[in-house]
Design an enzyme around this catalytic site. Structure first.
Site, mmCIF file in Angstrom:
data_model
loop_
_atom_site.group_PDB
_atom_site.id
_atom_site.type_symbol
_atom_site.label_atom_id
_atom_site.label_comp_id
_atom_site.label_asym_id
_atom_site.label_seq_id
_atom_site.Cartn_x
_atom_site.Cartn_y
_atom_site.Cartn_z
ATOM 1 N N ASP A 1 15.642 -2.096 -17.064
ATOM 2 C CA ASP A 1 14.211 -1.800 -16.933
ATOM 3 C C ASP A 1 13.533 -1.902 -18.309
ATOM 4 O OD1 ASP A 1 11.829 -0.547 -15.491
ATOM 5 O OD2 ASP A 1 12.220 0.973 -17.014
ATOM 6 N N PHE B 1 0.856 -1.210 0.000
ATOM 7 C CA PHE B 1 0.000 0.000 0.000
ATOM 8 C C PHE B 1 0.879 1.242 0.000
ATOM 9 C CE2 PHE B 1 -3.706 2.508 1.838
ATOM 10 C CZ PHE B 1 -4.504 2.357 0.708
ATOM 11 N N THR C 1 3.283 -4.629 -4.268
ATOM 12 C CA THR C 1 4.352 -4.680 -3.273
ATOM 13 C C THR C 1 5.639 -4.117 -3.849
ATOM 14 O OG1 THR C 1 4.987 -6.875 -4.023
ATOM 15 C CG2 THR C 1 3.493 -6.758 -2.127
ATOM 16 N N LYS D 1 10.645 -4.677 -19.916
ATOM 17 C CA LYS D 1 9.431 -4.267 -20.645
ATOM 18 C C LYS D 1 9.411 -4.897 -22.037
ATOM 19 C CE LYS D 1 9.161 -0.073 -17.872
ATOM 20 N NZ LYS D 1 9.706 1.272 -17.688
ATOM 21 N N GLU E 1 14.459 4.271 -10.864
ATOM 22 C CA GLU E 1 14.216 3.148 -9.965
ATOM 23 C C GLU E 1 15.019 3.370 -8.683
ATOM 24 O OE1 GLU E 1 12.244 0.193 -10.922
ATOM 25 O OE2 GLU E 1 11.667 1.736 -12.342
ATOM 26 N N GLY F 1 4.738 7.556 -12.743
ATOM 27 C CA GLY F 1 3.928 8.551 -12.019
ATOM 28 C C GLY F 1 2.878 7.832 -11.188
ATOM 29 N N GLU G 1 -1.604 -4.012 -17.017
ATOM 30 C CA GLU G 1 -1.422 -2.919 -17.974
ATOM 31 C C GLU G 1 -0.283 -1.984 -17.578
ATOM 32 O OE1 GLU G 1 -3.338 -2.052 -21.033
ATOM 33 O OE2 GLU G 1 -1.405 -1.073 -21.042
HETATM 34 N N1 HSE Z 1 12.296 3.954 -13.719
HETATM 35 C C1 HSE Z 1 11.267 3.743 -14.704
HETATM 36 C C2 HSE Z 1 11.454 4.779 -15.805
HETATM 37 C C3 HSE Z 1 9.919 3.874 -14.050
HETATM 38 O O1 HSE Z 1 12.309 5.637 -15.678
HETATM 39 O O2 HSE Z 1 10.756 4.684 -16.816
HETATM 40 C C4 HSE Z 1 8.819 3.150 -14.748
HETATM 41 O O3 HSE Z 1 9.041 1.767 -14.915
#
Ligand code: HSE
Length: 350
Positions: free
Chosen positions: A225, A10, A101, A229, A214, A326, A154
């Site tokens: 990262d 949370f 989490t 994705k 991050e 965000g 999503e």
């Molecule tokens: N650290 C990531 C970014 C946040 O800069 O896009 C979203 O995954």
């Protein structure tokens, strides 16, 4: 019938969704038949609270913001405090688990265990954690399917910008042969700040201050990262069982101010691109800095904004651009999943 929700975790994103459920309650019910009731919260730092008849969300948000603990929620008959995440998933009467989490993306835990436990107990899950999809998509998707429950994620790619649902639903029927995009806001912010003459270090510090990066920004600047994705896009959209080790990955740490300037002088711009390409049935993916012509639509994407381009055989190239992070945007991504879940419930699929 109401949807009973348990939040596992949370922090800011979970609270943003809770807030949306309060402020948009009337519209969500009128437009989508969504009647969401938060019955439980279990957070490793903020404690846990559960009431089978539902919690007062405004009170819950006030308490957690004022005290940092949900266990300061006022006592009342039937209220239970202190349940850990697994007990909450298994024993609460929630039918929807919101899994937000703090998860280690390298292991996907504890989010993978939370998703698996929910599905085994015939509960649906929505999550913004990348780990379960990047590391265990097929196992978990098959389990959710077998148990007849819903799994929404999503927000794992481009937060509330519908980078997953748009190609799967709105662009359905196309063969998507390539997906390429700027999927990491931190690195795009750094590159565009460097184009304005700022140093790499100062730009990274600013990205940290602005909350884009991050917790460990290595994941951003080394391309990890964006690689997660890319793996999610490859598995979910291209149906290719790629793992992180299949994706060649190079970040932006070797790009110097001189290289950025030289590119500008040649009417070009560096962008960190994730690229997933399907050729003769084989899917390959990479993350690396690429030199784009300044008039390339992806070169025009500045700051922390993300963008993604789908190469469709019928519709042609379709580009989607928007926020990639965000609190409200990511909270909203969970709301999209929740509305979609509600639509499936209505069609009696769940
Ligand atoms: N650290 C990531 C970014 C946040 O800069 O896009 C979203 O995954």
């Amino acid at each position: 019938m109401s949807t009973k929700i348990a939040f596992i975790g949370f922090g800011g994103v979970g609270q943003a969704l809770a807030e949306l459920l309060v402020t948009r309650q009337i519209e969500l019910n009128a437009s989508h038949g969504l009647d969401a009731e938060i019955v439980a919260v279990s957070d490793v730092m903020k404690g846990a609270v559960y009431h089978p008849d539902g919690l007062n969300v405004t009170k819950l948000l006030d308490v957690v913001r004022e005290t940092g603990s949900v266990e300061e929620y006022p006592d009342q008959p039937g209220l239970i405090k202190g349940w850990d995440s697994l007990k909450t998933i298994k024993e609460s009467n929630a039918d929807m688990i919101v899994e937000v989490t703090f998860t280690d993306v390298n292991t996907g835990e504890p989010a993978i265990t939370h998703c698996r436990t929910a599905f085994e107990n015939r509960k649906s899950v929505i999550t913004t954690n990348k780990g379960p999809i990047a590391l265990a998509y097929h196992e978990l998707a098959d389990l959710a399917d077998k148990m007849g429950v819903y799994w929404g994620f999503e927000g794992t790619v481009m937060s509330g910008t519908p980078a997953l649902r748009m190609p799967m639903e709105t662009l359905a029927g196309n063969d998507i042969t390539e997906i390429k995009g700027i999927l990491n806001g931190t690195t795009n912010y750094i590159l565009t700040e460097m184009e304005k003459g700022q140093s790499y270090e100062a730009s990274l510090d600013k990205a940290k201050q602005l909350g884009y990066a991050e917790a460990d920004p290595t994941s951003d600047v080394e391309g990890f990262d964006a690689r997660y994705k890319a793996v999610i896009l490859a598995n979910y959209i291209m149906k290719a069982p790629l793992s992180s080790s299949d994706v060649t990955c190079k970040g932006i740490t070797e790009l110097t101010g001189d290289m950025v300037n030289e590119a500008l002088q040649n009417n070009k711009k560096w962008r960190l691109l994730a690229r997933i390409t399907k050729q003769d049935g084989e899917v390959k993916a990479s993350v690396q800095p690429e030199l784009l012509d300044a008039d390339d639509p992806l070169a025009g994407v500045a700051g922390a904004t993300n963008a993604i381009m789908y190469e469709c055989d019928l519709a042609g190239p379709i580009m989607l651009t928007g926020a990639g992070a965000g609190l409200t945007e990511t909270g909203y991504s969970l709301l999209i999943d929740l509305i979609h879940y509600q639509k499936q419930v209505k069609l009696a699929k769940i």
